[in-house]
Design an enzyme around this catalytic site. Structure first.
Site, mmCIF file in Angstrom:
data_model
loop_
_atom_site.group_PDB
_atom_site.id
_atom_site.type_symbol
_atom_site.label_atom_id
_atom_site.label_comp_id
_atom_site.label_asym_id
_atom_site.label_seq_id
_atom_site.Cartn_x
_atom_site.Cartn_y
_atom_site.Cartn_z
ATOM 1 N N ASP A 1 1.187 -1.136 -0.027
ATOM 2 C CA ASP A 1 0.025 0.533 0.181
ATOM 3 C C ASP A 1 0.736 1.194 0.192
ATOM 4 O OD1 ASP A 1 0.795 -0.305 2.279
ATOM 5 O OD2 ASP A 1 -0.318 -1.175 3.664
ATOM 6 N N GLU B 1 0.546 -9.273 -1.440
ATOM 7 C CA GLU B 1 -0.471 -8.444 0.114
ATOM 8 C C GLU B 1 -1.624 -7.497 -0.714
ATOM 9 O OE1 GLU B 1 1.502 -7.444 4.125
ATOM 10 O OE2 GLU B 1 0.705 -5.318 2.842
ATOM 11 N N GLU C 1 -2.523 5.063 2.641
ATOM 12 C CA GLU C 1 -2.002 3.532 2.174
ATOM 13 C C GLU C 1 -3.546 3.044 1.600
ATOM 14 O OE1 GLU C 1 0.740 4.614 4.889
ATOM 15 O OE2 GLU C 1 -1.067 5.265 5.338
ATOM 16 N N HIS D 1 4.983 4.321 14.569
ATOM 17 C CA HIS D 1 5.142 5.481 13.910
ATOM 18 C C HIS D 1 4.311 6.481 12.068
ATOM 19 C CE1 HIS D 1 6.071 2.229 11.319
ATOM 20 N NE2 HIS D 1 5.889 2.510 10.064
ATOM 21 N N ARG E 1 1.389 7.201 9.978
ATOM 22 C CA ARG E 1 0.801 8.788 9.534
ATOM 23 C C ARG E 1 -0.303 8.910 10.596
ATOM 24 N NH1 ARG E 1 2.129 11.571 5.563
ATOM 25 N NH2 ARG E 1 3.433 9.715 4.417
ATOM 26 N N HIS F 1 11.278 5.561 14.956
ATOM 27 C CA HIS F 1 11.663 6.185 13.737
ATOM 28 C C HIS F 1 12.095 7.336 13.676
ATOM 29 C CE1 HIS F 1 9.643 6.883 9.382
ATOM 30 N NE2 HIS F 1 9.746 5.785 9.411
#
Length: 463
Positions: free
Chosen positions: A132, A154, A168, A245, A247, A278
């Site tokens: 994604d 996937e 995503e 981490h 968004r 991250h």
């Protein structure tokens, strides 16, 4: 024309090329087994394209397996926006295809069979994208523009909210509209695609390649990258591993997650908490600001995949917003609290291997302390068979692609099978073209026998 770095070296391999696209750490981890499987093929070869979206995080994954990307599109850069990444990736990928083609596109028909008909043709048969990411969506778009069939690894994960996670969920839905062949990890992922109108005969259930990667990495037993982790060699020390981490968790959500972790650490001084932080400054500032100086919390730099696989295997409990961790941890017996409001991997939640906790500080604290103090509750979660795969997904993918291009023996089934004819039709061929071109391929490869025994025949010819 954009500039990018191409790996020098002789090009004497006459196997058919498959572009394998990756630009982020999760893609590199999950596509690594696919690259390894294609390397072992007698018919296909991987051509690894690193888009450069997360330039410093992809190379170490590949290097650990002795693999180097064939080309780096170098689209990453500080401050690049989502739209900027799409623009740069489409342009660079288009230029890459121009280079491999040897000139501008002059045909409107698909090219999947071209390399199979003409031994040594550098132009690829197809493009493999994963998951994604923005790199995956842009590479799929550029491939479609050049009539290059897209294979989505996937495929079928869904939250059904294109704003969560963003971008995503939007990316994966867009790729599903462009892909000719959908490689779904689970039957539930296949059902998502069918619900959206994808022909079930173009979906192949494979299991998740992330499980293949984890088994490979955990077996290496790499040393800890930080001397502060040496205490973990004492197996009676409980370990909580945390990653966050995404968004949608930036800002207040990650602050609440960090606050919960601090409370857990203070209430359980015997516990070691390890959080590989991250590199995003918005993550680092909040995590270090809240947890820095907490005696039993170890904040590390981002870990390479192999030591992280060992860390996850060693953990008593994990808290994470990572999709990869949700899939991988059940394979090594580690319960996971999912720090998201919803998951596109409901199989793990429904099976009981995962618990959704969001970013609610009190809920994270309460559930974590309960599991850390209750071995029976942890055992109930870890005894569940991993619904995401059995460690053989990459082999199935290799066999499916060999069957698709060369009409060899169909792959072993893990879930639902697929129709070669339907996938080729979705790639732009009609039934007559498929029949004619398959005949040309058979003539070009007399060593191949259709169906059973074809791979053995070819292997014996080339040894």
């Amino acid at each position: 024309m954009t500039s990018f770095a191409v790996r020098p070296g002789p090009d004497t391999d006459d196997r058919v090329r498959c572009l394998v696209v990756m630009g982020t750490r999760p893609e590199a981890i999950k596509m690594l087994p696919v690259v390894q499987a294609l390397q072992s093929s007698e018919l296909l070869q991987p051509y690894v394209v690193n888009t450069g979206q997360h330039a410093d995080l992809v190379a170490p994954i590949l290097r650990a397996a002795g693999i180097e990307a064939d080309v780096n599109l170098e689209i990453g850069g500080t401050g690049n926006t989502i739209n900027g990444l799409v623009r740069d990736c489409v342009a660079a990928f288009d230029d890459l295809l121009l280079m491999l083609r040897g000139g501008p596109e002059r045909r409107s028909r698909p090219r999947l069979f071209g390399a199979a008909e003409n031994s040594g043709n550098p132009y690829p048969a197809l493009t493999l994208v994963h998951g994604d990411t923005t790199s995956a969506m842009a590479a799929a778009l550029a491939s479609m523009g050049c009539k290059l069939p897209v294979v989505h690894v996937e495929a079928g994960l869904r939250t059904r909210d294109i704003l969560s996670p963003f971008p995503e969920e939007l990316n994966r839905q867009l790729i599903s509209r462009m892909a000719a062949f959908h490689l779904a990890p689970t039957p539930a992922n296949q059902a998502n695609l069918i619900r959206e109108g994808v022909d079930p005969e173009r979906v192949f259930v494979t299991g998740n390649t992330g499980i293949d990667a984890l088994h490979w990495a955990a077996d290496l037993h790499q040393e800890w990258p930080d001397p502060r982790l040496a205490r973990l060699d004492q197996l009676d020390v409980p370990l909580l591993v945390v990653t966050a981490h995404r968004r949608e968790n930036l800002g207040a959500p990650i602050q609440r997650i960090a606050a919960a972790v601090r409370q857990i650490a203070l209430e359980r001084p015997d516990l070691v908490v390890v959080w590989p932080v991250h590199p995003n400054p918005k993550v680092r500032d909040d995590v270090y600001g809240i947890l820095g100086g907490t005696p039993n919390v170890v904040l590390t730099e981002p870990m390479d995949y192999i030591p992280f696989a060992r860390l996850l295997q060693r953990a008593t409990l994990a808290i994470s917003d990572s999709g990869g961790v949700q899939e991988e941890a059940p394979s090594v017996g580690t319960p996971v609290l999912v720090a998201r409001e919803e998951s596109e991997r409901p199989e793990g939640v429904e099976a009981g291997a995962l618990i959704l906790v969001g970013s609610d500080t009190d809920r994270i604290r309460e559930v974590s302390l309960k599991l850390l103090s209750d071995p029976a509750a942890r055992s109930a979660m870890t005894a569940i068979r991993n619904p995401f795969g059995d460690g053989h997904a990459a082999r199935r993918i290799r066999e499916a692609l060999e069957y698709l291009v060369f009409d060899t023996m169909p792959p072993d089934r893990y879930g639902a099978a697929f129709s070669r004819m339907k996938v080729l039709e979705a790639s732009g061929y009609d039934a007559r073209e498929i029949e004619i071109t398959s005949g040309k391929i058979a003539a070009a490869h007399p060593e191949l026998r259709k169906g059973a025994g074809a791979m053995l025949a070819l292997a014996s010819m080339r040894r």
